[in-house]
Design a protein around this motif. Structure first.
Motif, PDB file in Angstrom:
ATOM      1  N   PHE A  59      45.824-117.064 -56.566  1.00 55.62           N
ATOM      2  CA  PHE A  59      46.780-116.849 -55.323  1.00 55.62           C
ATOM      3  C   PHE A  59      46.037-117.223 -54.037  1.00 55.62           C
ATOM      4  O   PHE A  59      46.182-118.039 -53.035  1.00 55.62           O
ATOM      5  CB  PHE A  59      47.422-115.700 -55.180  1.00 55.62           C
ATOM      6  N   GLU A  60      44.733-116.651 -53.906  1.00 59.73           N
ATOM      7  CA  GLU A  60      43.878-116.985 -53.027  1.00 59.73           C
ATOM      8  C   GLU A  60      43.487-118.331 -52.732  1.00 59.73           C
ATOM      9  O   GLU A  60      43.110-119.172 -51.889  1.00 59.73           O
ATOM     10  CB  GLU A  60      42.540-116.050 -52.948  1.00 59.73           C
ATOM     11  N   GLN A  61      43.124-118.887 -54.235  1.00 57.88           N
ATOM     12  CA  GLN A  61      42.659-120.365 -53.969  1.00 57.88           C
ATOM     13  C   GLN A  61      43.786-121.310 -53.769  1.00 57.88           C
ATOM     14  O   GLN A  61      43.706-122.214 -53.202  1.00 57.88           O
ATOM     15  CB  GLN A  61      42.143-120.693 -55.651  1.00 57.88           C
ATOM     16  N   TYR A  62      44.964-120.862 -54.132  1.00 56.84           N
ATOM     17  CA  TYR A  62      46.176-121.632 -53.778  1.00 56.84           C
ATOM     18  C   TYR A  62      46.219-121.737 -52.263  1.00 56.84           C
ATOM     19  O   TYR A  62      46.397-122.768 -51.872  1.00 56.84           O
ATOM     20  CB  TYR A  62      47.427-121.279 -54.557  1.00 56.84           C
ATOM     21  N   LYS A  63      46.159-120.625 -51.682  1.00 55.24           N
ATOM     22  CA  LYS A  63      46.497-120.532 -50.173  1.00 55.24           C
ATOM     23  C   LYS A  63      45.414-121.396 -49.588  1.00 55.24           C
ATOM     24  O   LYS A  63      45.719-121.966 -48.531  1.00 55.24           O
ATOM     25  CB  LYS A  63      46.556-119.329 -49.884  1.00 55.24           C
ATOM     26  N   SER A  64      44.093-121.212 -50.090  1.00 52.97           N
ATOM     27  CA  SER A  64      43.096-121.933 -49.360  1.00 52.97           C
ATOM     28  C   SER A  64      42.987-123.401 -49.363  1.00 52.97           C
ATOM     29  O   SER A  64      42.454-123.834 -48.704  1.00 52.97           O
ATOM     30  CB  SER A  64      41.622-121.155 -49.708  1.00 52.97           C
ATOM     31  N   PHE A  65      43.321-124.162 -50.700  1.00 49.58           N
ATOM     32  CA  PHE A  65      42.931-125.202 -50.917  1.00 49.58           C
ATOM     33  C   PHE A  65      44.058-126.151 -51.401  1.00 49.58           C
ATOM     34  O   PHE A  65      43.908-127.396 -51.187  1.00 49.58           O
ATOM     35  CB  PHE A  65      42.031-125.348 -52.118  1.00 49.58           C
ATOM     36  N   TRP A  66      45.343-125.601 -51.812  1.00 52.29           N
ATOM     37  CA  TRP A  66      46.502-126.409 -52.116  1.00 52.29           C
ATOM     38  C   TRP A  66      47.619-126.597 -51.181  1.00 52.29           C
ATOM     39  O   TRP A  66      48.661-127.227 -51.405  1.00 52.29           O
ATOM     40  CB  TRP A  66      46.941-125.937 -53.499  1.00 52.29           C
ATOM     41  N   MET A  67      47.554-125.952 -49.859  1.00 49.21           N
ATOM     42  CA  MET A  67      48.679-126.233 -48.977  1.00 49.21           C
ATOM     43  C   MET A  67      47.884-126.670 -47.903  1.00 49.21           C
ATOM     44  O   MET A  67      47.142-126.152 -47.308  1.00 49.21           O
ATOM     45  CB  MET A  67      49.500-125.058 -48.646  1.00 49.21           C
ATOM     46  N   LYS A  68      48.328-127.628 -47.163  1.00 53.53           N
ATOM     47  CA  LYS A  68      47.776-128.354 -45.774  1.00 53.53           C
ATOM     48  C   LYS A  68      48.962-128.829 -45.034  1.00 53.53           C
ATOM     49  O   LYS A  68      49.656-129.844 -45.637  1.00 53.53           O
ATOM     50  CB  LYS A  68      46.591-129.117 -46.034  1.00 53.53           C
ATOM     51  N   ASP A  69      48.990-128.441 -43.817  1.00 56.09           N
ATOM     52  CA  ASP A  69      49.851-129.288 -42.949  1.00 56.09           C
ATOM     53  C   ASP A  69      51.243-129.076 -43.532  1.00 56.09           C
ATOM     54  O   ASP A  69      52.364-129.833 -43.470  1.00 56.09           O
ATOM     55  CB  ASP A  69      49.810-130.511 -42.795  1.00 56.09           C
ATOM     56  N   ASP A  70      51.750-127.901 -44.117  1.00 52.28           N
ATOM     57  CA  ASP A  70      52.933-127.245 -44.500  1.00 52.28           C
ATOM     58  C   ASP A  70      53.403-127.898 -45.555  1.00 52.28           C
ATOM     59  O   ASP A  70      54.585-127.973 -46.119  1.00 52.28           O
ATOM     60  CB  ASP A  70      53.849-127.294 -43.397  1.00 52.28           C
ATOM     61  N   LEU A  71      52.476-128.802 -46.501  1.00 53.74           N
ATOM     62  CA  LEU A  71      52.894-129.506 -47.655  1.00 53.74           C
ATOM     63  C   LEU A  71      51.719-129.169 -48.797  1.00 53.74           C
ATOM     64  O   LEU A  71      50.704-128.891 -48.408  1.00 53.74           O
ATOM     65  CB  LEU A  71      53.039-131.077 -47.228  1.00 53.74           C
ATOM     66  N   ILE A  72      52.083-129.458 -49.908  1.00 57.60           N
ATOM     67  CA  ILE A  72      51.216-129.497 -50.902  1.00 57.60           C
ATOM     68  C   ILE A  72      49.926-130.617 -50.780  1.00 57.60           C
ATOM     69  O   ILE A  72      50.237-131.660 -50.288  1.00 57.60           O
ATOM     70  CB  ILE A  72      51.681-129.770 -52.437  1.00 57.60           C
ATOM     71  N   ALA A  73      48.880-130.107 -51.075  1.00 54.79           N
ATOM     72  CA  ALA A  73      47.616-130.944 -50.958  1.00 54.79           C
ATOM     73  C   ALA A  73      46.899-131.753 -51.951  1.00 54.79           C
ATOM     74  O   ALA A  73      46.035-132.186 -52.119  1.00 54.79           O
ATOM     75  CB  ALA A  73      46.482-129.965 -50.083  1.00 54.79           C
ATOM     76  N   ALA A  74      47.991-131.618 -53.086  1.00 56.31           N
ATOM     77  CA  ALA A  74      47.555-132.284 -54.388  1.00 56.31           C
ATOM     78  C   ALA A  74      47.109-133.853 -54.108  1.00 56.31           C
ATOM     79  O   ALA A  74      46.559-134.426 -55.196  1.00 56.31           O
ATOM     80  CB  ALA A  74      48.501-131.965 -55.452  1.00 56.31           C
ATOM     81  N   HIS A  75      47.441-134.550 -53.016  1.00 59.39           N
ATOM     82  CA  HIS A  75      47.346-135.998 -53.012  1.00 59.39           C
ATOM     83  C   HIS A  75      46.521-136.074 -51.927  1.00 59.39           C
ATOM     84  O   HIS A  75      46.174-137.360 -51.668  1.00 59.39           O
ATOM     85  CB  HIS A  75      48.759-136.662 -52.477  1.00 59.39           C
ATOM     86  N   ARG A  76      45.872-135.246 -51.398  1.00 58.58           N
ATOM     87  CA  ARG A  76      44.857-135.540 -50.398  1.00 58.58           C
ATOM     88  C   ARG A  76      43.503-135.297 -51.085  1.00 58.58           C
ATOM     89  O   ARG A  76      43.097-134.357 -51.621  1.00 58.58           O
ATOM     90  CB  ARG A  76      44.659-134.225 -49.239  1.00 58.58           C
TER      91      ARG A  76
END
Length: 919
Positions: free
Chosen positions: A289-306
């Motif tokens: 959960f901490e990893q998800y919050k830190s690295f997988w959401m950015k600018d209110d959207l999923i960060a999987a494509h960044r």
């Protein structure tokens, strides 16, 4: 995507974790709606791509999940009022599979189609189409139309929901989907799910995920079968969980979805009482959960494509849908954690005596009984990776090391890494599939492959085989390769390894002392190229080895990650010279400068993404500025404690016994050094006498590594082309007359150096053939009447060029160290580097380091005066020759090699600790 520093957040309260997840989901949902979906209206385009019914279906499903968490309003609107509006926007003919059953379950939550009084009959018919996914079945063959095997379960859930909606007049397809799902679930005695449509052995994240999305209708399957299979996947998760929060590191649908799976499967295991160690499982969920919050959401959207990327079908066009999907998975986690009791504390089990979230492991986990489908999971203090032995069509499934952040591959790509690639006149191939032979050995595995998959062209696969032995030796993976090739049509043979966030060192060597096969080796920078992105982030470089085609290609490769070291401060003479001499590429050094602002008193701010913090002078790390010293001291100790909990190793080179600085004298300095000793993982001492002293004085951790490595000399840094006359002119000092000797008292002015005593002793000796050059002043003794004493001002930190000039105009350097702050003296680095002997006090450190190369006094004025009075040119010449013999033992190359050994012993992997070990 890399592990963060919030290990202090690991906990063992399932209720608290559940509440935090719910709060996070609601915050992220409302932020998403306010910013991108005002009034719950989905825009026509998102990030340049046309939105579609999938986005609407997933928004509905997320709202359904929130409602089931007893959240009735989002952004000031009641969910039950929003749902019908969104249902009207569903494009029935273009809604299928996962989105079909999601729409159906939303309708069911509202009471069924008849309860949707605000919808017209045509709108209801549109929804009837939306929930129907029977078109994925070929009516002629009774098989799926090219869909993966897990879609039998998807189809079953769709038809099950249609039955619940009263829309299923004929249960034939439901029965068939359930039967085929049950057949695949039960067909493997080991409980794993082969997701390939042909049964070729594709075991990936869907083996676990299929068991999650049939959860609403477990009751339609054999209870014992479900329980067995769930336990198998729970055990698998407990074995293969990764430090970045993910579970599966290979195959499709990994990245953020793999982190979500860790949470969801972990929560299911707690819910059903299947976890072998419930406290560890809860902490795995928390960590993910901490990893998800830190690295997988950015600018209110999923960060999987960044930076990283998903499979093409889940690309940027699915940015909104994937965001909603992942939030829904968090909703599922919160549901599963409801009512779960807090587990007993984790048991201690590491070399540090604390409960470890990611323990060392070396295990081959079979996926089948008859074929060699399996995954090798390995972790020691240096490396973590999964090596899947499965069937697959691209780089994501290659029998190669999969360890996010270190060992990665381009996502959904024919640019396969870590296995042989062959090119014929009309085709390119890579070694793939289940090995014909698989033997587990300690810390390794031996494999034989005969299958080759074509990635381009039309040619038939060449006749070839690969035998490989992979074994881990500390921080290095060693591969012994033998490729047997029919070279009739083979034009090119290649072996490529992708480099991700961490640099890699790759060497190609001969086996059994045979000559190496003809080859070329190079490194290609690919950062920023769209084809070279993994599910976790950018790939930066490709290690490329090309072989001349031959009937046999036999070689050994060795691969290890570079160490990332934060040196404090990296530009200090000692650390700069040290890391300049380290094997090129072995260490990536980042600067943790001295006198940092108190705003930077957090581990992350100081260490960044480094594996190891190399500290030399802890007292200089922060500047209190205007902060009162008691408050500054408290924050300093708080920082050290936080650093001890952070996933970073600490190596302390003990230059001092206590801080030299007057403001750190007494209890303040003692407290600071005691705090650092309690967290240091390795300690470098410059002498055996110093190590023995400090082991008695400071509360080091029992498991801390202690080594003696001498202070390197600065010969290379002080090389000058000018002669003595030129240097004297440069410094503005009078030249020596023939037969005169010049002694130097150099460095910074410190009371413990007894510069005044040295000056007085020199003056008393009263020899006209001697000069004394002093930079370590001001001094109290009046020297104005003695032209033999030359004072040079030292107003700040000197460059090595200036220091070199000062040292090389001297015939010997003089020291008279005293006091309880010293363990070593950097003067020996100048003395040995310049080949100039020392006149030194008989301190144990000098005796151990310099031996017979120095002239000693007993650190009294009378003793030193007598030495000045009696010393001869022959004494200086003799000691100079002995000093020159010391140089090889104090060369930075050797010092750096020994220091690198310590760094490598510390390892690169963090030790994540459970909450009860962090107080």
């Amino acid at each position: 995507m890399h592990a963060g520093y919030d290990t202090n957040l690991l906990m063992e309260s399932s209720h608290q974790l559940r509440q935090e997840i719910i709060t996070y989901i609601l915050q992220r949902t409302e932020a998403l709606v306010h910013r991108f979906l005002p009034g719950f209206h989905i825009p026509g385009f998102m990030a340049g791509y046309r939105t579609n019914s999938y986005d609407t279906a997933d928004l509905l499903y997320l709202l359904l999940g929130l409602r089931e968490l007893r959240i009735d309003e989002v952004c000031g609107e009641k969910i039950v009022d929003v749902m019908p509006r969104l249902l009207k926007r569903i494009d029935g003919p273009r809604t299928e599979t996962f989105y079909s059953f999601r729409v159906a379950e939303v309708i069911l939550s509202l009471g069924g189609l008849d309860a949707l009084t605000g919808l017209s009959e045509s709108e209801k018919n549109n929804l009837r189409t939306a929930v129907d996914s029977t078109h994925i079945l070929n009516p002629e063959t009774g098989e799926l139309k090219g869909w993966a095997a897990n879609y039998w379960a998807v189809l079953a859930r769709c038809e099950y929901n249609r039955q619940r909606l009263g829309l299923l007049a004929d249960s034939t397809i439901l029965d068939k989907a359930l039967a085929n799902t049950a057949r695949i679930l039960a067909g493997n005695p080991l409980g794993y799910f082969d997701d390939s449509s042909s049964g070729e052995g594709r075991y990936d994240i869907y083996s676990a995920d299929v068991h999650l999305f049939i959860e609403p209708f477990y009751h339609l399957f054999d209870k014992e079968l479900i329980e067995r299979n769930l336990k198998v996947h729970v055990d698998l998760l407990e074995a293969i969980a990764l430090e970045n929060g993910a579970s599966f590191g290979w195959g499709r649908s990994i990245g953020a979805l793999s982190v979500c799976l860790t949470m969801e499967l972990g929560a299911l295991s707690l819910r059903r009482g299947m976890a072998a160690n419930p406290a560890r499982t809860l902490n795995l969920i928390r960590h993910a959960f901490e990893q998800y919050k830190s690295f997988w959401m950015k600018d209110d959207l999923i960060a999987a494509h960044r930076d990283g990327m998903t499979e093409a079908y889940r690309g940027v066009k699915r940015l909104l849908q994937m965001t909603l999907d992942c939030l829904s998975k968090l909703v599922a986690v919160a549901h599963l954690l409801e009512g779960v009791e807090d587990p007993a504390p984790m048991e201690s089990g590491s070399d540090k005596g604390c409960a470890v979230l990611f323990p060392e492991i070396d295990i081959l986990i079979p996926f089948e009984q008859k074929r060699n489908a399996a995954v090798w999971m390995f972790r020691n203090r240096h490396l973590t990776f999964q090596l899947p032995l499965i069937s697959g069509v691209n780089a994501d499934y290659a029998a190669w090391l999969h360890g996010p952040g270190v060992f990665e591959n381009p996502v959904e790509s024919p640019l396969v890494c870590g296995v042989p690639r062959l090119a014929t006149v009309d085709g390119e191939f890579f070694s793939y599939g289940l090995p014909r032979r698989c033997d587990k050995i300690p810390n390794g595995i031996e494999l034989v492959f005969d299958c080759w998959r074509r990635t381009s062209g039309q040619a038939e696969a060449p006749k070839a085989s690969r035998r490989v032995k992979l074994q881990v030796e500390g921080d290095t993976v060693v591969g012994s390769e033998l490729w047997s090739l029919d070279t009739t049509n083979i034009q090119a043979v290649s072996f490529q390894i992708a480099e991700a966030a961490r640099p890699l060192l790759l060497s190609i060597e001969a086996e059994h002392q045979h000559d190496l096969p003809s080859h070329s080796q190079t490194v290609v920078d690919v950062e920023g190229m769209p084809e070279w992105r993994s599910a976790w982030g950018r790939l930066r470089r490709i290690h490329q080895v090309d072989f001349a085609p031959a009937a046999e290609i036999r070689f050994v490769w060795k691969l290890r990650p570079a160490l990332r070291v934060a040196a404090a401060p990296a530009n200090h003479d000692y650390l700069s010279a040290l890391y300049l001499a380290v094997t090129p590429g072995a260490v990536v050094v980042q600067d943790a400068p001295s006198a940092q602002s108190t705003r930077n008193m957090t581990p992350k701010a100081v260490v960044g993404n480094a594996d190891i913090l190399h500290i030399g002078w802890p007292e200089h790390l922060f500047d209190p500025g205007t902060m009162p010293l008691p408050e500054f001291d408290a924050k300093n100790i708080e920082f050290v404690k936080a650093l001890g909990k952070a996933p970073v190793k600490i190596m302390w080179t003990m230059h001092n016994r206590r801080p030299h600085s007057p403001i750190w004298r007494g209890q303040r300095g003692d407290d600071l050094y005691r705090a650092w000793a309690s967290v240091a993982d390795a300690v470098i001492h410059h002498s055996h006498c110093g190590m023995e002293l400090m082991l008695k004085e400071l509360p080091y951790k029992p498991e801390a590594i202690h080594v003696v490595i001498p202070h390197g000399h600065y010969g290379e840094q002080m090389a000058v082309a000018a002669n003595r006359l030129e240097l004297e002119k440069l410094l503005g000092i009078p030249p020596l007359a023939p037969g005169q000797m010049r002694f130097g008292v150099l460095g910074r002015a410190q009371k413990e150096k007894q510069v005044d005593m040295i000056v007085r002793a020199f003056m008393r000796a009263a020899r006209p053939d001697q000069q004394l050059l002093v930079t370590a002043h001001p001094i109290e003794t009046d020297t104005s009447h003695d032209p033999r004493i030359i004072l040079l001002p030292r107003n700040g930190w000197l460059t090595r060029e200036v220091i070199a000039a000062q040292v090389r105009v001297c015939d010997a350097l003089v020291s008279a160290h005293m006091g309880d702050t010293y363990l070593t003296s950097g003067t020996i680095a100048d003395s040995i580097g310049a080949g100039i002997p020392m006149i030194a006090n008989d301190w144990a450190f000098f005796k151990e380091m310099l031996g017979d190369s120095a002239l000693y006094h007993n650190n009294t004025e009378d003793s030193l005066m007598e030495l000045f009075r009696t010393v001869t040119e022959e004494d200086i010449t003799r000691c100079k020759k002995l000093t020159a013999k010391l140089a090889p033992s104090f060369a930075w190359k050797g010092v750096a090699a020994r220091t690198l050994d310590v760094l490598r012993k510390l390892g690169t992997l963090p030790t994540y600790k459970s909450s009860e070990t962090q107080d």
